[in-house]
Structures are given as C-alpha cells and as structure tokens.
Enzyme design. Structure first.
Site, PDB file in Angstrom:
ATOM      1  N   THR A 421       0.865  -1.171   0.039  1.00 17.28           N
ATOM      2  CA  THR A 421       0.116  -0.122   0.159  1.00 17.28           C
ATOM      3  C   THR A 421       0.930   1.205  -0.141  1.00 17.28           C
ATOM      4  O   THR A 421       1.992   1.184   0.344  1.00 17.28           O
ATOM      5  CB  THR A 421      -0.903  -0.209   1.321  1.00 17.28           C
ATOM      6  OG1 THR A 421      -1.553  -1.178   1.224  1.00 17.28           O
ATOM      7  CG2 THR A 421      -1.726   1.042   1.503  1.00 17.28           C
ATOM      8  N   SER A 492     -11.138  -2.798   5.138  1.00 18.92           N
ATOM      9  CA  SER A 492      -9.395  -2.424   5.054  1.00 18.92           C
ATOM     10  C   SER A 492      -9.103  -1.826   6.271  1.00 18.92           C
ATOM     11  O   SER A 492      -9.992  -1.376   7.313  1.00 18.92           O
ATOM     12  CB  SER A 492      -9.684  -1.075   4.122  1.00 18.92           C
ATOM     13  OG  SER A 492      -8.561  -0.401   3.979  1.00 18.92           O
TER      14      SER A 492
END
Ligand code: DON
Length: 608
Positions: A421, A492
């Site tokens: 990420t 998430s």
C-alpha cells in the site's frame, strides 16, 4: 531536451544521480509545460556509455572492483511555507510539488502524485487498485472519499473454498480471481471536483514517465526481481516487469501499454478506463484465466462520499476514514480507551506504556474481527463500539504488569438492538490538507498485469474474510460482517488521517502496512500528542504492533530490548519482525510546513 533546473537549496541532484524525470519537452498533444526535473537526453546516453566502458574495463582487468550502485538523492525532510508533498517515491513527490508550485492546490497535487506513483511505484501505486482520501479544506469542510475496490457481481462467499470447505488462499491472493473491481480512477476523477487545474495537466507527468521511462531505484529492482516468478506464473501476456536479465538500480523502466492507458484516461476521462478499450482489455484479461470482473461491474463502479469519523483527543480533532475502512473507527476506539490514562506520566516506550497500548490494541482488533465490514451491506454497531461507556468497560479486565490473553479477551458485548500500500500527504498554501492511502493490497497486487493495458490488478478480495477463522495476508480474522457478497467492499485497515487544532490542520499522516496501519497511526498520535516527539522521531523510531490474533507483540529491530524483556516477564509472547509501515507525515506549526518521509523506504519529502 533541455534542463529545467528547479532544485531548491539542499536538494541538489546531479545528472549522474538521475533522480529526475525523463520528460519530453514536446508534451503529449496539449502542449502542457510542466516545470519538472528534466535531464539532458545526451547525458543519459553518455552515462550509459560510461557505465558500459567501466563494465568492460572491470571485466578486462578481471578486477574485483565494485561499481557504486545507483542511488536517488532522497529528501527525508523538507520545510517550507507554501506547501509540501511527501510520498513513497522521489519522482512522485517532485511531480506533486511542481503541481503546487505551478498554482495547483492540494487536490491537484494528490491526483498528479497518485498517477505518477502508478507509474514509478508499480508495487503499490496503481490504476487497478483502490484507496481512501481524507481532506480538510481551507473553508473548514471535511471530505472522505471511498474508492475502495468492490466484489464483482459474480462473487460469492464460498468462492475461495474447495469442495471440502478448505480455504484456497492462493486464489484470493494471486492471479485473476483475487481482484476486486478497481476504484482508483473513479476516485481520481471524484477528487478532481475539488481541484483547480485541468486533469490533462495532472496526468501528463505520468504519461511521459510511462512512455519515456524512468530510472528505477535499488528497492524497485529488488522487488521486481523477487516477483519475477509470480509475474510469469500469473500472466499469459508477459508484462514489461519480466526480462531475461536481472533488474538493477539505474535501469530504465519503460511502460508503453501503461502510457497508452493513461492517454485514454486523459482523453476520455472515466470512460477511458471503465468503458471502451481499457475495459475491454480488462475483461479479456479476466477471461484468459479465472477472473470474474464483468463489463457491468466496471461500468457500475462509483466512488462514495462518506461521513468521516471525527474523534476528540486531548484537545485535538482526529479526522479518519469510516467503514469500509476500519482505520478511523479503530483509532477512535483506541484513543477512547487510552484517554482515561495519564499517558505522559509513563515513559515513552517503557514496558508499562507498551503493555497499556497492547491491551488496547487487542480489544480494538477483537471488535474489528467480529463486527466490522462494509456498513452498506451489514449493520455495524458503530455508535456502541465507539461510546465512551463501552470503551471504558472494555478496559475493566486490564491488569497492569500481567499479560492479557486473546483467548479470554474477545470482542465486546453488543446488544442486538440497538496488511503493499502507499500513502501520500499533501498541504498547500491555501490551507487545504489531503491525506490519501491507496493500494493493490499485496506487493504488485494479484501479480496479473492487464495484457495490452500495462497496469497491475489488485488482490483485494483477500481482505474479505474468505472463511471464518482463516487469516488473510495480514493475519486478520473476520466473520460474517466481512464475508463476501457481490458489490460489497472488503474491510480495510487504511487510515489516512488529518489532525486539527482549533479547527486548523496541524498534521497530515498515513502509512501502508495492512493491519498494522491503525496501530501505527495510534502510536504516531500518542507519541506526538502525549510524548511531544518530533515528527521525524514519530515516523522513524521503532514501532510495535498487536492485533488480537496472533496473540503476539511484534516489534521492529532497535525497539528497546529491556522493554521487550519486561514484557516477556509479564507473560507476553514477543517477536521481532521486518519494518512496520512507511509513514508519510506533514506537520504544520506556526506557519512552517514540515514534511517527513519514512526512513524505511524510498520515501521522499518536498516543500517550498
Ligand atoms: O486495505 C487494507 O487494509 C490492505 N489491503 C492494505 C494493504 C497494505 O497496507 C499493504 N502494505 N504494506
């Protein structure tokens, strides 16, 4: 080509370092003139020839001499009064700062930086992934954009189980079936509503970087080499990331297919990705293997504007992302649980402090596993989970000096009623703050590159709970709340965050790191607010993490070992692990904007 030498003091960059953008001075069609680092083409050739001669010389002499590896000049810290950008890659940060310098606002810079990351940082920067954006505008408006991937319409809760009910994590983590419907491009266009420059100008640097190529860092070369086998395994159309010889720092990566996709987006906007040729290429790619994303899934993808989670902590307002990110809610829970304790009376990184935070993290993550998922699909008791009374009660069984247990400390009681990420932080001279975390999930996502379109697809389906009790890539457990359903967004941990003091931004922060993200942000806030550490210390000092299961305190090398020894004596299992996250932060104090990039990677800060 000419050189635009726009280097500011202290960040001088030689042509040999080539930490610069290879840009065409006849930009794509629209004649946009971006003031970016440009190198002389001649110099590049010259460098290649010189390197070749050195190589031949070394071999002829049969010497053991070492060629100094290529290195970018990376600014870990930058200060200014007009604006700042900090991201995972020097080129992307430079693209962002030049957009600010050319009059764009933080939203413009956020778009251009993300697009540049999609080219220069293919492990996490993306077109085929998703993300979250938190912003605070100079007219005091809060914005939370959810452009998280969603499950394709053909998805179902058993799609990663074999006939005996065993979990097939390889399918949720790699290849075509691992991908959710990508949200990034939609998110960029939604963000553009708040921007001031034409989208064409913002995408231009990415197009040129993809078309002309850019020089890769040592870390990128290593990552590409490490992923080679998987790129071969999960692609039938060989992507540019695969080549016969090993990648090395200083090589140029050219991505023509990606450039063509970016040009279609430039020309046709959203339709350049979700319809037409790019959409066709995605569907064709899906059909080459076991992918299930359909044309309709792409057409129907929408970014969702959500209500941010705002938590109060010792006079500060912490703005975070709501579900389907667990980030904002976990931060609110953890800050809520710690707020009754006199934290600054404990020593920084002392065993007492780490134990308190560990027990708080244990409780928050137990709730995450039980209750959290996409609130558009399931009922999540957010109010109860964040109520001061509930959070106080959660800490009732905390015993200082004695390790808790995840077997006995599980999720709270709620009445029926009622882990590549990347993060970027940006601040502009008008006072707009933008915090974006975006991802493909794992490093290089599903490893599948859309044939002919040049971008990697995400492996975000693994963030669903593919089977209760089966940990995902980051060891997170889940239940019904995060089970797969068509169109649902997977839970998430991404936690883009902005902190306000007296209604003005003082901190813009975020990090990658899967499930460690919320605990990292929790630590950063405590260390900044309670322990008054500098932003550099907050970001670079060793971190720790606990997430309920596994019932282990993970810590980075250099974490004070005396503290670890004390924690072991209390009964904790402690394990050293690799780097935790790559935080990008901007601190705004008395008119000075200070940007700091994490020492753990190629992260680079710019300010002016
Ligand atoms: O959304 C999430 O929580 C994960 N997909 C994030 C993955 C991540 O941070 C990987 N980075 N190291």
């Amino acid at each position: 080509m000419k050189i635009e030498n726009k280097e500011s003091k202290g960040e001088k960059m030689t042509t040999h370092q080539m930490a610069c953008l290879v840009l065409n001075d006849k930009p794509f069609k629209k004649g946009i003139n971006l003031h970016l680092q440009i190198i002389k083409m001649d110099d590049r050739f010259l460098k290649q020839i010189v390197l070749l001669l050195i190589f031949i010389f070394v071999h002829l002499q049969n010497m053991n001499a070492q060629i100094t590896p290529f290195q970018y000049q990376i600014n870990k810290k930058a200060e200014g009064v007009n604006g700042a950008v900090v991201s995972a890659h020097p080129i992307a940060s430079k693209v962002g700062i030049e957009i600010l310098k050319s009059g764009g606002n933080a939203f413009d810079a956020a778009i251009a930086t993300q697009l540049a990351l999609a080219v220069v940082y293919p492990g996490a920067g993306n077109l085929g992934g998703g993300g979250f954006l938190i912003a605070y505008t100079n007219d005091k408006k809060i914005l939370a954009l959810d452009y998280r991937e969603k499950a394709p319409s053909g998805a179902n809760r058993n799609m990663y189980l074999d006939s005996a009910g065993n979990a097939l994590t390889n399918l949720s983590q790699n290849g075509h079936l691992a991908s959710g419907v990508p949200g990034t491009v939609s998110g960029l266009f939604e963000t553009h509503q708040y921007a001031t420059l034409p989208f064409e100008k913002l995408i231009q640097p990415a197009i040129v970087l993809a078309e002309k190529g850019f020089v890769i860092t040592e870390a990128e070369a290593r990552n590409l080499n490490n992923a080679k086998k998987e790129f071969i395994k999960y692609n039938s159309v060989t992507p540019v990331f695969v080549r016969d010889i090993e990648w090395k720092a200083g090589d140029t990566l050219i991505q023509k297919d990606l450039a063509a996709t970016l040009k279609r987006i430039c020309k046709k906007g959203l339709n350049g990705f979700y319809r037409g040729k790019t959409a066709r290429l995605i569907i064709q790619e899906m059909k080459r293997a076991n992918g299930i994303i359909t044309d309709k899934d792409l057409r129907s993808y929408r970014t969702i504007k959500r209500d941010a989670i705002v938590s109060d902590y010792r006079g500060y307002k912490i703005i975070g992302m709501p579900l389907p990110s667990s980030g904002g809610l976990l931060i609110q829970q953890m800050l809520g649980m710690i707020s009754d304790y006199n934290v600054s009376a404990l020593n920084y990184q002392s065993p007492e402090m780490i134990q308190l935070m560990t027990e708080i993290e244990r409780r928050a993550y137990a709730d995450r596993a039980q209750f959290l998922g996409d609130a558009d699909f399931i009922k999540v008791p957010v109010k109860k989970l964040t109520s001061p009374q509930y959070l106080k009660e959660r800490m009732n069984d905390f015993t200082p000096g004695k390790a808790g247990s995840s077997k006995t400390t599980t999720h709270g009681v709620i009445d029926p009623e009622s882990e590549e990420t990347t993060h970027l932080s940006i601040y502009d001279k008008w006072g707009n703050a933008v915090s974006v975390t975006t991802t493909l999930n794992g490093n290089y996502g599903s490893k599948t590159v859309v044939g002919g379109a040049g971008f990697l697809m995400n492996n975000e389906m693994d963030d669903f709970s593919i089977k209760p009790g089966v940990p995902n890539l980051y060891g997170a457990l889940g239940t019904e709340a995060n089970a797969i359903q068509p169109g649902k967004r997977m839970l998430s941990s991404m936690t883009p965050t902005i902190v306000l003091e007296n209604e003005v931004p003082v901190l813009v922060i975020g990090t990658p790191g899967g499930t460690t993200i919320p605990t990292q942000i929790f630590q950063s806030l405590i260390n900044l607010i309670d322990f008054k550490l500098s932003l550099e210390e907050v970001i670079n000092n060793p971190k720790f993490h606990h997430q309920w299961y596994p019932d282990v305190i993970f810590y980075e090398k250099d974490f004070p070992f005396t503290t670890i020894e004390s924690l072991i004596k209390m009964g904790y299992e402690c394990k050293q692990r690799g780097p935790i996250g790559r935080t990008e932060g901007i601190l705004i104090k008395k008119g000075v904007i200070q940007a700091v990039g994490d020492k753990r990677g190629d992260d680079h800060a710019e300010a002016f």
